[in-house]
Design an enzyme around this catalytic site. Structure first.
Site, PDB file in Angstrom:
ATOM      1  N   HIS A   1      -9.684   4.712  -1.461  1.00  0.00           N
ATOM      2  CA  HIS A   1      -8.806   4.740  -0.292  1.00  0.00           C
ATOM      3  C   HIS A   1      -9.526   5.436   0.859  1.00  0.00           C
ATOM      4  O   HIS A   1     -10.529   6.129   0.668  1.00  0.00           O
ATOM      5  CB  HIS A   1      -7.511   5.474  -0.623  1.00  0.00           C
ATOM      6  CG  HIS A   1      -6.509   4.634  -1.334  1.00  0.00           C
ATOM      7  ND1 HIS A   1      -5.233   4.436  -0.869  1.00  0.00           N
ATOM      8  CD2 HIS A   1      -6.598   3.914  -2.481  1.00  0.00           C
ATOM      9  CE1 HIS A   1      -4.575   3.639  -1.701  1.00  0.00           C
ATOM     10  NE2 HIS A   1      -5.392   3.308  -2.690  1.00  0.00           N
ATOM     11  N   GLY A   2      -9.008   5.263   2.050  1.00  0.00           N
ATOM     12  CA  GLY A   2      -9.563   5.944   3.211  1.00  0.00           C
ATOM     13  C   GLY A   2     -11.040   5.677   3.406  1.00  0.00           C
ATOM     14  O   GLY A   2     -11.812   6.589   3.705  1.00  0.00           O
ATOM     15  N   SER A   3     -11.436   4.412   3.274  1.00  0.00           N
ATOM     16  CA  SER A   3     -12.872   4.098   3.246  1.00  0.00           C
ATOM     17  C   SER A   3     -13.364   3.297   4.443  1.00  0.00           C
ATOM     18  O   SER A   3     -14.320   2.538   4.332  1.00  0.00           O
ATOM     19  CB  SER A   3     -13.215   3.384   1.933  1.00  0.00           C
ATOM     20  OG  SER A   3     -13.097   4.290   0.853  1.00  0.00           O
ATOM     21  N   SER A   4     -12.708   3.460   5.563  1.00  0.00           N
ATOM     22  CA  SER A   4     -13.299   2.936   6.803  1.00  0.00           C
ATOM     23  C   SER A   4     -14.581   3.697   7.102  1.00  0.00           C
ATOM     24  O   SER A   4     -14.693   4.890   6.817  1.00  0.00           O
ATOM     25  CB  SER A   4     -12.326   3.089   7.977  1.00  0.00           C
ATOM     26  OG  SER A   4     -11.314   2.092   7.929  1.00  0.00           O
TER      27      SER A   4
ATOM     28  N   ASP B   1       2.275   5.150  -5.520  1.00  0.00           N
ATOM     29  CA  ASP B   1       1.559   6.408  -5.293  1.00  0.00           C
ATOM     30  C   ASP B   1       2.417   7.562  -5.791  1.00  0.00           C
ATOM     31  O   ASP B   1       3.133   8.200  -5.028  1.00  0.00           O
ATOM     32  CB  ASP B   1       1.217   6.578  -3.814  1.00  0.00           C
ATOM     33  CG  ASP B   1       0.403   7.840  -3.557  1.00  0.00           C
ATOM     34  OD1 ASP B   1       0.095   8.559  -4.536  1.00  0.00           O
ATOM     35  OD2 ASP B   1       0.062   8.100  -2.386  1.00  0.00           O
TER      36      ASP B   1
ATOM     37  N   ASP C   1       0.838  -1.196   0.000  1.00  0.00           N
ATOM     38  CA  ASP C   1       0.000   0.000   0.000  1.00  0.00           C
ATOM     39  C   ASP C   1       0.876   1.249   0.000  1.00  0.00           C
ATOM     40  O   ASP C   1       1.822   1.360   0.774  1.00  0.00           O
ATOM     41  CB  ASP C   1      -0.891  -0.034   1.250  1.00  0.00           C
ATOM     42  CG  ASP C   1      -1.978   1.020   1.236  1.00  0.00           C
ATOM     43  OD1 ASP C   1      -2.378   1.453   0.147  1.00  0.00           O
ATOM     44  OD2 ASP C   1      -2.447   1.391   2.329  1.00  0.00           O
ATOM     45  N   HIS C   2       0.560   2.197  -0.871  1.00  0.00           N
ATOM     46  CA  HIS C   2       1.230   3.503  -0.927  1.00  0.00           C
ATOM     47  C   HIS C   2       2.752   3.399  -1.011  1.00  0.00           C
ATOM     48  O   HIS C   2       3.471   3.965  -0.183  1.00  0.00           O
ATOM     49  CB  HIS C   2       0.826   4.368   0.269  1.00  0.00           C
ATOM     50  CG  HIS C   2      -0.546   4.933   0.152  1.00  0.00           C
ATOM     51  ND1 HIS C   2      -0.881   5.919  -0.751  1.00  0.00           N
ATOM     52  CD2 HIS C   2      -1.692   4.633   0.808  1.00  0.00           C
ATOM     53  CE1 HIS C   2      -2.167   6.205  -0.648  1.00  0.00           C
ATOM     54  NE2 HIS C   2      -2.691   5.425   0.280  1.00  0.00           N
TER      55      HIS C   2
ATOM     56  N   HIS D   1      -7.397   9.159   4.947  1.00  0.00           N
ATOM     57  CA  HIS D   1      -6.993   8.126   5.891  1.00  0.00           C
ATOM     58  C   HIS D   1      -7.335   8.536   7.323  1.00  0.00           C
ATOM     59  O   HIS D   1      -7.611   9.696   7.605  1.00  0.00           O
ATOM     60  CB  HIS D   1      -5.487   7.871   5.784  1.00  0.00           C
ATOM     61  CG  HIS D   1      -5.068   7.280   4.478  1.00  0.00           C
ATOM     62  ND1 HIS D   1      -3.948   7.688   3.780  1.00  0.00           N
ATOM     63  CD2 HIS D   1      -5.633   6.306   3.726  1.00  0.00           C
ATOM     64  CE1 HIS D   1      -3.833   6.986   2.666  1.00  0.00           C
ATOM     65  NE2 HIS D   1      -4.838   6.140   2.614  1.00  0.00           N
TER      66      HIS D   1
END
Length: 354
Positions: free
Chosen positions: A232-235, A105, A83-84, A198
């Site tokens: 991304h950042g999908s909590s 990224d 990731d990233h 995030h």
């Protein structure tokens, strides 16, 4: 099943109309929770490690965790994803350590903090795409920058990200630019910027179209109907998980995550990979806090980590089921990475751009 590529998993997800949660791992407990949930519902698995996780746990340890998952659950297809990645060198080190997929990224320069320009992003991403495909591994790229449409600022998490002021065109991915980017890089998946970020503190209110740009995502999918999109950042940062942490001594300030129903809309419009980290952190932390608060004499890590594994596993099961990946594992016949390399070389996996 053997370790398989991200591309094979996302192709299958696209063919059958579902999405896959991609859970970040740092330790044994997270791996056990993810795999327990996947086994319970029969889902394929994407586990991913950030640069921070690789520094924390060490590539050797992470590699053995994934090998253990494969050995324990030979009937489940598993992808291990970087990731990233901040540079071609970082991505190459992941490939050399057995990852079957990497993210380059290039939206940020190699320091992981400074916003780059389009040509820089294309250049480094295309380089990683070429070397990944040579060994049959997949690549995810990113266009746009994670950040808040409420504040106009970026965000930094786990030592990665720009936390300064940004313009709207930086915070929301343009569909025409996305098409050009995919054409020139041949990425297998594209992470897009639509207002997610995030960490736990994403939105100050339930997100609507003003601060979560699902309309932009739909435009990108229309332009790139065969490209696998990534959120991304999908909590979702569920209120009940926040409440457990706070009830037992925590101090999580009120916040909103990405509602699962919005992710379900995204899945209908080309989203195939959904990155989730904070939800597992909250589940683990809440369970540990609760046990240590109610049983103050307890000091055996097994006693307080076991409830944490259960709590994380419940989150994972919910996402597997809501995203539609439950029951899909036994429908996938693994393609060895060596065979994937031949498919890339033949041109049969080239990106299609309208």
């Amino acid at each position: 099943m053997a370790l398989i590529s991200l591309r094979q998993l996302l192709d299958h997800a696209a063919e059958h109309g579902y999405g896959l949660p991609a859970f970040n791992v740092n330790n044994m407990e997270q791996m056990l929770a993810i795999m327990k949930a996947a086994d319970a519902v029969g889902s394929p698995v994407i586990m991913q490690a950030s640069r921070g996780a690789r520094q924390f746990a060490n590539d050797i340890v992470l590699g053995h965790l994934i090998k253990a998952a494969i050995e324990m659950y030979p009937h489940l297809p598993i992808c291990m994803h970087q990731d990233h990645g901040n540079s071609p060198q970082t991505c190459l080190s992941a490939l050399m350590n057995g990852f079957s997929s990497v993210m380059m990224d290039g939206s940020l320069e190699a320091d992981g903090k400074t916003p780059s320009d389009f040509e820089y992003n294309v250049g480094v991403t295309a380089k990683v795409s070429e070397m990944s495909h040579l060994v049959g591994a997949s690549i995810e790229g990113e266009l746009g920058h994670l950040g808040s449409l409420e504040t106009g600022k970026g965000e930094a998490e786990d030592g990665h990200g720009f936390d300064g002021e940004m313009t709207m065109d930086m915070l929301v991915t343009d569909a025409d630019e996305a098409a050009e980017f995919v054409k020139r890089t041949n990425v297998d998946a594209l992470a897009v910027a639509i207002g997610t970020s995030h960490g736990a503190y994403k939105f100050t209110r339930k997100p609507d179209g003003d601060i979560l740009a699902m309309g932009a995502l739909k435009k990108i999918h229309k332009k790139l109907p065969d490209t696998h999109l990534v959120m991304h950042g999908s909590s979702s940062v569920p209120q009940e998980l926040q409440d457990i942490v706070n009830e037992y001594g925590g101090e999580i300030a009120p916040t909103w995550g990405v509602p699962v129903e919005e992710i379900e809309v995204g899945i209908k419009h080309g989203v195939r990979k959904v990155n989730i980290d904070t939800d597992l952190r909250l589940a683990l932390t809440g369970a540990i806090r609760k046990l240590l608060w109610t049983k103050r004499g307890e000091f055996d890590p097994r006693k307080y980590l076991a409830p944490g594994i259960e709590a994380m596993s419940e989150v994972c099961k919910d996402r597997f089921e809501r995203f539609g990946s439950a029951g899909q594992a036994n429908k996938i016949k693994p393609i060895p990475l060596s065979d994937m390399a031949k498919r890339y070389e033949s041109g049969s996996l080239m990106a299609q751009v309208n």
